[in-house]
Write an enzyme that holds these catalytic residues in place. Structure first.
Site, mmCIF file in Angstrom:
data_model
loop_
_atom_site.group_PDB
_atom_site.id
_atom_site.type_symbol
_atom_site.label_atom_id
_atom_site.label_comp_id
_atom_site.label_asym_id
_atom_site.label_seq_id
_atom_site.Cartn_x
_atom_site.Cartn_y
_atom_site.Cartn_z
ATOM 1 N N ARG A 58 0.840 -1.210 0.000
ATOM 2 C CA ARG A 58 0.000 0.000 0.000
ATOM 3 C C ARG A 58 0.869 1.251 0.000
ATOM 4 O O ARG A 58 0.546 2.249 -0.641
ATOM 5 C CB ARG A 58 -0.949 -0.038 1.208
ATOM 6 N N HIS A 108 -5.851 7.474 12.253
ATOM 7 C CA HIS A 108 -5.441 6.069 12.161
ATOM 8 C C HIS A 108 -3.997 5.920 11.720
ATOM 9 O O HIS A 108 -3.587 4.831 11.338
ATOM 10 C CB HIS A 108 -6.358 5.314 11.181
ATOM 11 N N CYS A 135 15.861 -0.031 13.811
ATOM 12 C CA CYS A 135 15.315 1.297 14.173
ATOM 13 C C CYS A 135 16.432 2.329 13.977
ATOM 14 O O CYS A 135 17.545 2.154 14.499
ATOM 15 C CB CYS A 135 14.860 1.297 15.641
ATOM 16 N N GLY A 175 -16.943 10.265 2.338
ATOM 17 C CA GLY A 175 -16.343 9.013 1.879
ATOM 18 C C GLY A 175 -16.065 8.001 2.952
ATOM 19 O O GLY A 175 -15.055 7.297 2.918
ATOM 20 N N THR A 176 -16.971 7.889 3.941
ATOM 21 C CA THR A 176 -16.772 6.853 4.945
ATOM 22 C C THR A 176 -18.076 6.092 5.166
ATOM 23 O O THR A 176 -19.160 6.659 5.144
ATOM 24 C CB THR A 176 -16.240 7.414 6.288
ATOM 25 N N SER A 177 -17.925 4.773 5.407
ATOM 26 C CA SER A 177 -19.109 3.908 5.526
ATOM 27 C C SER A 177 -19.704 3.952 6.935
ATOM 28 O O SER A 177 -20.739 3.351 7.191
ATOM 29 C CB SER A 177 -18.707 2.464 5.196
ATOM 30 N N ASN A 201 -21.278 11.242 0.482
ATOM 31 C CA ASN A 201 -20.808 9.876 0.275
ATOM 32 C C ASN A 201 -21.424 9.309 -1.003
ATOM 33 O O ASN A 201 -22.473 9.776 -1.449
ATOM 34 C CB ASN A 201 -21.200 9.023 1.493
ATOM 35 N N LEU A 202 -20.755 8.268 -1.570
ATOM 36 C CA LEU A 202 -21.316 7.703 -2.817
ATOM 37 C C LEU A 202 -22.715 7.164 -2.581
ATOM 38 O O LEU A 202 -23.604 7.274 -3.403
ATOM 39 C CB LEU A 202 -20.380 6.590 -3.324
HETATM 40 C C1 BV8 Z 1 -10.650 1.405 19.514
HETATM 41 C C2 BV8 Z 1 -5.846 0.802 10.049
HETATM 42 C C3 BV8 Z 1 -10.480 1.286 21.863
HETATM 43 C C4 BV8 Z 1 -4.955 1.362 9.106
HETATM 44 C C5 BV8 Z 1 -8.176 0.932 10.610
HETATM 45 C C6 BV8 Z 1 -13.495 -5.372 19.695
HETATM 46 C C7 BV8 Z 1 -12.197 -5.154 20.167
HETATM 47 C C8 BV8 Z 1 -11.577 -3.916 20.057
HETATM 48 C C9 BV8 Z 1 -12.245 -2.871 19.452
HETATM 49 C C10 BV8 Z 1 -13.507 -3.100 18.960
HETATM 50 C C11 BV8 Z 1 -14.155 -4.318 19.072
HETATM 51 N N1 BV8 Z 1 -15.404 -4.201 18.506
HETATM 52 C C12 BV8 Z 1 -15.548 -2.967 18.018
HETATM 53 C C13 BV8 Z 1 -14.419 -2.291 18.299
HETATM 54 C C14 BV8 Z 1 -14.099 -0.972 17.960
HETATM 55 C C15 BV8 Z 1 -13.334 -1.042 16.646
HETATM 56 C C16 BV8 Z 1 -14.366 -1.030 15.550
HETATM 57 O O1 BV8 Z 1 -14.912 0.005 15.284
HETATM 58 N N2 BV8 Z 1 -14.632 -2.192 14.916
HETATM 59 C C17 BV8 Z 1 -15.653 -2.195 13.890
HETATM 60 C C18 BV8 Z 1 -15.247 -3.096 12.748
HETATM 61 C C19 BV8 Z 1 -16.967 -2.614 14.535
HETATM 62 N N3 BV8 Z 1 -12.501 0.122 16.610
HETATM 63 C C20 BV8 Z 1 -11.234 0.049 17.036
HETATM 64 O O2 BV8 Z 1 -10.668 -0.967 17.360
HETATM 65 C C21 BV8 Z 1 -10.539 1.389 17.131
HETATM 66 N N4 BV8 Z 1 -9.929 1.505 18.404
HETATM 67 O O3 BV8 Z 1 -11.833 1.241 19.571
HETATM 68 O O4 BV8 Z 1 -9.863 1.491 20.603
HETATM 69 C C22 BV8 Z 1 -9.455 1.503 22.879
HETATM 70 C C23 BV8 Z 1 -9.794 2.227 23.995
HETATM 71 C C24 BV8 Z 1 -8.836 2.404 24.971
HETATM 72 C C25 BV8 Z 1 -7.561 1.872 24.810
HETATM 73 C C26 BV8 Z 1 -7.249 1.143 23.680
HETATM 74 C C27 BV8 Z 1 -8.191 0.954 22.697
HETATM 75 C C28 BV8 Z 1 -9.448 1.499 16.072
HETATM 76 C C29 BV8 Z 1 -10.072 1.511 14.710
HETATM 77 C C30 BV8 Z 1 -8.981 1.763 13.669
HETATM 78 C C31 BV8 Z 1 -8.705 0.505 12.936
HETATM 79 N N5 BV8 Z 1 -7.801 0.755 11.843
HETATM 80 N N6 BV8 Z 1 -7.250 1.057 9.695
HETATM 81 C C32 BV8 Z 1 -5.220 0.791 7.741
HETATM 82 O O5 BV8 Z 1 -4.863 -0.375 7.499
HETATM 83 O O6 BV8 Z 1 -5.794 1.544 6.940
HETATM 84 S S1 BV8 Z 1 -9.812 1.057 10.228
HETATM 85 C C33 BV8 Z 1 -10.232 0.859 8.572
HETATM 86 O O7 BV8 Z 1 -11.628 1.209 8.456
HETATM 87 C C34 BV8 Z 1 -9.600 1.821 7.661
HETATM 88 O O8 BV8 Z 1 -8.395 2.264 8.029
HETATM 89 C C35 BV8 Z 1 -10.546 2.996 7.595
HETATM 90 O O9 BV8 Z 1 -9.908 4.061 8.203
HETATM 91 C C36 BV8 Z 1 -11.660 2.588 8.460
HETATM 92 C C37 BV8 Z 1 -12.999 3.110 8.039
HETATM 93 O O10 BV8 Z 1 -13.289 2.651 6.725
HETATM 94 P P1 BV8 Z 1 -13.811 3.731 5.649
HETATM 95 O O11 BV8 Z 1 -12.778 4.771 5.518
HETATM 96 O O12 BV8 Z 1 -15.181 4.171 6.011
HETATM 97 O O13 BV8 Z 1 -13.812 2.859 4.332
HETATM 98 P P2 BV8 Z 1 -14.960 1.884 3.823
HETATM 99 O O14 BV8 Z 1 -14.396 1.081 2.714
HETATM 100 O O15 BV8 Z 1 -15.586 1.192 4.994
HETATM 101 O O16 BV8 Z 1 -16.068 2.873 3.242
HETATM 102 C C38 BV8 Z 1 -15.771 3.651 2.115
HETATM 103 C C39 BV8 Z 1 -17.001 4.523 1.848
HETATM 104 O O17 BV8 Z 1 -16.704 5.378 0.742
HETATM 105 C C40 BV8 Z 1 -18.240 3.742 1.478
HETATM 106 O O18 BV8 Z 1 -19.347 4.221 2.215
HETATM 107 C C41 BV8 Z 1 -18.439 4.026 -0.007
HETATM 108 O O19 BV8 Z 1 -19.807 4.119 -0.371
HETATM 109 C C42 BV8 Z 1 -17.786 5.375 -0.140
HETATM 110 N N7 BV8 Z 1 -17.246 5.638 -1.479
HETATM 111 C C43 BV8 Z 1 -16.676 4.754 -2.343
HETATM 112 N N8 BV8 Z 1 -16.307 5.394 -3.479
HETATM 113 C C44 BV8 Z 1 -16.632 6.713 -3.301
HETATM 114 C C45 BV8 Z 1 -17.216 6.872 -2.041
HETATM 115 N N9 BV8 Z 1 -17.667 8.053 -1.586
HETATM 116 C C46 BV8 Z 1 -17.515 9.115 -2.397
HETATM 117 N N10 BV8 Z 1 -16.964 9.046 -3.621
HETATM 118 C C47 BV8 Z 1 -16.516 7.866 -4.108
HETATM 119 N N11 BV8 Z 1 -15.971 7.810 -5.336
#
Ligand code: BV8
Length: 228
Positions: A58, A108, A135, A175-177, A201-202
């Protein structure tokens, strides 16, 4: 009425038309990889070279893409608003910066940064990482990782983000789901502060019901039209 203080949250969709894969669309990244293998600390511990390969590909891919009209429109908005605009991105690409944005809050992390889990030093990083990479600060091998926030890890800059959300009168989500927390809750925080909230968003996101206004279409069309 012209907004005074703006918070913008972007996700993978703003970079989609630049050719960067999104996560949850058809053929998205999570249709090719299990996030538990490549985007969790446990996955990294289990197979660090798999995770390095995932992020190295990436990172290398950034050279083949460039910012699009949506990134550039947000940079123009920052020109006009300065510090009264806070741009928060879930993306780890550098397209906002290359599109002209100067203050980007990468909640992130960033592909072009590396972190030493031994000494805690962060480094700008262009090339590949591996378990053999020493490092640059403490020279230890096997301690370097991508400086990105994995599932289960605390996102960066949360205090600064919540301060901005509590003080804004316009919140744009682009642009986020709305699948990932805490980012998916930012709209509620902004609405509590009395902000007007807009989803650009799309297609309707998971959190579409939280928004005061919905504008659906490709980012390169709807964002410049909304912003300019
Ligand atoms: C946290 C890493 C707490 C880098 C990413 C169990 C255990 C632990 C945590 C959890 C758990 N259950 C739930 C959680 C919380 C968890 C979470 O949310 N899980 C989800 C799946 C339910 N979250 C976490 O773990 C977060 N941390 O909670 O910490 C904590 C508290 C105290 C102490 C310690 C910890 C951390 C979350 C970060 C994870 N890392 N990425 C990388 O590899 O990139 S997240 C990953 O999804 C991506 O990085 C991205 O940032 C993120 C969101 O995705 P989107 O950007 O929305 O992308 P997606 O494809 O989903 O959607 C795209 C959209 O664009 C669509 O809607 C589409 O229609 C639209 N689109 C497409 N084309 C277009 C468009 N729009 C406009 N124009 C277009 N052309």
């Amino acid at each position: 009425m012209r907004p005074e203080r703006i918070v913008i949250l972007t996700g993978a969709g703003i970079s989609a038309e630049s050719g960067v894969d999104t996560f949850r669309d058809k053929d998205g990244i999570w249709s090719k990889y299990d996030y538990r293998d490549v985007a969790t600390p446990e996955g990294f511990d289990a197979d660090p070279e798999l995770v390095h390969d995932f992020y190295n590909a990436r990172r290398a891919g950034l050279a083949k893409v460039k910012p699009n009209a949506a990134h550039k429109a947000l940079a123009r908005l920052e020109e006009a608003y300065g510090k009264r605009l806070v741009l928060v991105t879930q993306n780890i690409d550098d397209l906002h910066e290359r599109g002209g944005s100067r203050n980007v809050v990468h909640m992130h992390g960033e592909l072009k940064r590396a972190l030493c889990s031994h000494c805690g030093q962060r480094h700008d990083w262009e090339g590949d990482l591996s378990t053999a990479t020493p490092c640059p600060s403490c020279h230890l091998k096997g301690s370097m990782r991508p400086d990105v926030v994995w599932f289960g890890e605390m996102p960066y800059h949360m205090e600064r983000i919540y301060d901005a959300l509590r003080d804004c009168d316009l919140f744009l989500s682009i642009g986020t789901s709305g699948n990932v927390y805490p980012a998916a809750q930012f709209v509620q925080e902004a609405a509590r502060a009395g902000a007007h909230t807009v989803e650009l968003n799309l297609e309707p996101s998971q959190s579409m019901r939280e928004f005061g206004e919905l504008i659906h279409g490709p980012a390169t069309r709807v964002v410049p039209r909304y912003v300019d």
